[in-house]
Design an enzyme around this catalytic site. Structure first.
Site, short mmCIF file in Angstrom:
data_model
loop_
_atom_site.label_atom_id
_atom_site.label_comp_id
_atom_site.label_asym_id
_atom_site.label_seq_id
_atom_site.Cartn_x
_atom_site.Cartn_y
_atom_site.Cartn_z
N LYS A 65 0.82 -1.22 0.00
CA LYS A 65 0.00 0.00 0.00
C LYS A 65 0.86 1.28 0.00
O LYS A 65 0.43 2.29 -0.55
CB LYS A 65 -0.97 -0.01 1.18
CG LYS A 65 -2.07 -1.06 1.04
CD LYS A 65 -3.09 -0.98 2.18
CE LYS A 65 -4.07 -2.14 2.09
NZ LYS A 65 -5.10 -2.09 3.14
N ASP A 101 -10.34 2.18 2.48
CA ASP A 101 -10.50 1.36 3.70
C ASP A 101 -11.29 2.08 4.79
O ASP A 101 -12.22 1.52 5.37
CB ASP A 101 -9.12 0.97 4.27
CG ASP A 101 -8.46 -0.16 3.50
OD1 ASP A 101 -9.17 -0.96 2.87
OD2 ASP A 101 -7.22 -0.25 3.54
P1 NDP Z 1 0.15 -2.75 10.68
O1 NDP Z 1 1.15 -3.83 10.63
O2 NDP Z 1 0.37 -1.48 9.92
O3 NDP Z 1 -0.10 -2.31 12.23
C1 NDP Z 1 -0.24 -3.29 13.21
C2 NDP Z 1 -0.68 -2.65 14.53
O4 NDP Z 1 -1.01 -3.70 15.42
C3 NDP Z 1 0.40 -1.81 15.22
O5 NDP Z 1 -0.24 -0.72 15.85
C4 NDP Z 1 0.98 -2.79 16.25
O6 NDP Z 1 1.48 -2.15 17.41
C5 NDP Z 1 -0.26 -3.55 16.63
N1 NDP Z 1 0.00 -4.90 17.15
C6 NDP Z 1 0.45 -5.98 16.47
N2 NDP Z 1 0.51 -7.06 17.28
C7 NDP Z 1 0.09 -6.64 18.50
C8 NDP Z 1 -0.07 -7.30 19.76
N3 NDP Z 1 0.21 -8.59 19.92
N4 NDP Z 1 -0.51 -6.58 20.80
C9 NDP Z 1 -0.80 -5.26 20.65
N5 NDP Z 1 -0.68 -4.58 19.50
C10 NDP Z 1 -0.22 -5.27 18.43
O7 NDP Z 1 -1.25 -3.44 10.26
P2 NDP Z 1 -2.51 -2.75 9.56
O8 NDP Z 1 -2.77 -1.46 10.25
O9 NDP Z 1 -2.33 -2.74 8.09
O10 NDP Z 1 -3.68 -3.82 9.85
C11 NDP Z 1 -4.22 -4.00 11.15
C12 NDP Z 1 -5.38 -4.99 11.11
O11 NDP Z 1 -6.48 -4.48 10.35
C13 NDP Z 1 -5.05 -6.35 10.49
O12 NDP Z 1 -5.62 -7.34 11.30
C14 NDP Z 1 -5.71 -6.31 9.14
O13 NDP Z 1 -6.07 -7.62 8.70
C15 NDP Z 1 -6.93 -5.46 9.44
N6 NDP Z 1 -7.50 -4.80 8.24
C16 NDP Z 1 -8.77 -5.16 7.85
C17 NDP Z 1 -9.34 -4.57 6.73
C18 NDP Z 1 -10.74 -4.97 6.33
O14 NDP Z 1 -11.16 -4.60 5.22
N7 NDP Z 1 -11.49 -5.66 7.16
C19 NDP Z 1 -8.63 -3.57 5.91
C20 NDP Z 1 -7.30 -3.23 6.43
C21 NDP Z 1 -6.77 -3.86 7.55
P3 NDP Z 1 3.00 -1.57 17.48
O15 NDP Z 1 2.96 -0.25 16.77
O16 NDP Z 1 3.27 -1.45 18.94
O17 NDP Z 1 3.87 -2.59 16.78
#
Ligand code: NDP
Length: 277
Positions: A65, A101
């Protein structure tokens, strides 16, 4: 026939071809939609080859993206706010980049789930791409408060600062999970990827106000760990992100074809398919 595609890596799991094929059938649009696996170092080449072969537009998914944003020659305001592009439209030399999104999320909340955002307290968990894309559309829905909380609190604080000029009357703040103690929200959205790993977020108890909705952007056959924890903590309702997935696709389809499909039958068919395993 006009050609469209979803480009990602991996891509075999993508439901986008099924969704867009259903939209095309429903609206009588003659188009073909396929899934394209791009090598991790070959996103731009994959897009250029697809354009050269007559592609009219593409959806872009993980992990491309940001590259799609860079490749766009023009970007919509919501793509600029998100800093990421999930929809490309090709027109001559121009590559328009959009991000659907966040709009898909808000449509699912307001229209499909009938949940009010205006004047309400909203908590957004996570500070990655999905959170960034959701902030502006959520602010446009007029919440009284938008709180962003993340495992790495500094990222949530930085996001709140980035969008301060767009907050309008909303109280926009970022911080840690622990700082949510003694706070209550009418809507809590999980935009972390913790559910993907089956992990629970370390949230303080008592987050949910009366009638609150807990929404997980992830979707699946059964309740996610976040949805289970929310019900145990007093959320009145839970929902997963399948509706968001279908709504973001409908936004892309409307951008490309100028027609908005009816998402309800497509969402229902996908839900049946997921439930059947
Ligand atoms: P990113 O990788 O950009 O961000 C991940 C985020 O999750 C960060 O804030 C990270 O925190 C946090 N995180 C990851 N693991 C943990 C954990 N174990 N405990 C606490 N925080 C955690 O991912 P995206 O933003 O792209 O996607 C996030 C979610 O949204 C995904 O599950 C994705 O599938 C979903 N999604 C769904 C869509 C839909 O159409 N339904 C569209 C787009 C996304 P930190 O910064 O501390 O690492």
């Amino acid at each position: 026939m006009d050609r469209y595609a979803v480009i990602g890596n991996p891509i075999a799991h993508s439901k986008s071809p099924q969704i867009h094929t259903a939209f095309a059938r429903q609206t009588g649009q003659a188009l073909q939609y396929e899934a394209l696996l791009a090598p991790l170092d070959g996103f731009t080449r994959t897009v250029e080859d697809f354009r050269a072969a007559g592609g009219r537009g593409a959806n872009v998914t993980v992990p491309f993206k940001l590259e799609a944003f860079a490749l766009s020659t023009r970007r919509t305001p919501r793509a600029r706010a998100a800093g990421a592009v999930n929809t490309l439209a090709f027109d001559g030399d121009e590559v328009l980049g959009d991000n659907t999104d966040g709009a898909g999320l808000v449509r699912d909340l307001l229209i499909n789930l009938g949940h009010t955002v205006a004047g309400r307290r909203v908590l957004l968990l996570g500070a990655g791409g999905a959170t960034r894309g959701a902030i502006l559309p959520l602010l446009h829905a007029g919440p009284a408060e938008l709180r962003i909380a993340n495992r790495s609190a500094d990222k949530a604080e930085a996001l709140a600062a980035d969008f301060a000029a767009e907050a309008g009357k909303a109280r926009l703040e970022g911080g840690s999970f622990a700082a949510l103690a003694d706070r209550k929200f009418d809507l809590v959205i999980n935009a972390t990827s913790a559910s993907l790993a089956g992990e629970r977020l370390p949230l303080p108890r008592g987050l949910y106000a009366e009638g609150a909705l807990a929404y997980d952007m992830m979707y699946g056959r059964s309740h996610t760990p976040f949805m289970c924890a929310a019900l145990a903590d007093g959320a009145a309702r839970v929902a997963d992100g399948l509706g968001m997935l279908v709504e973001q696709a409908a936004e892309s389809f409307a951008l490309w074809r100028g027609v908005r499909p009816d998402t309800a039958p497509v969402r229902a068919a996908l839900r049946r398919q997921i439930d059947a395993g």
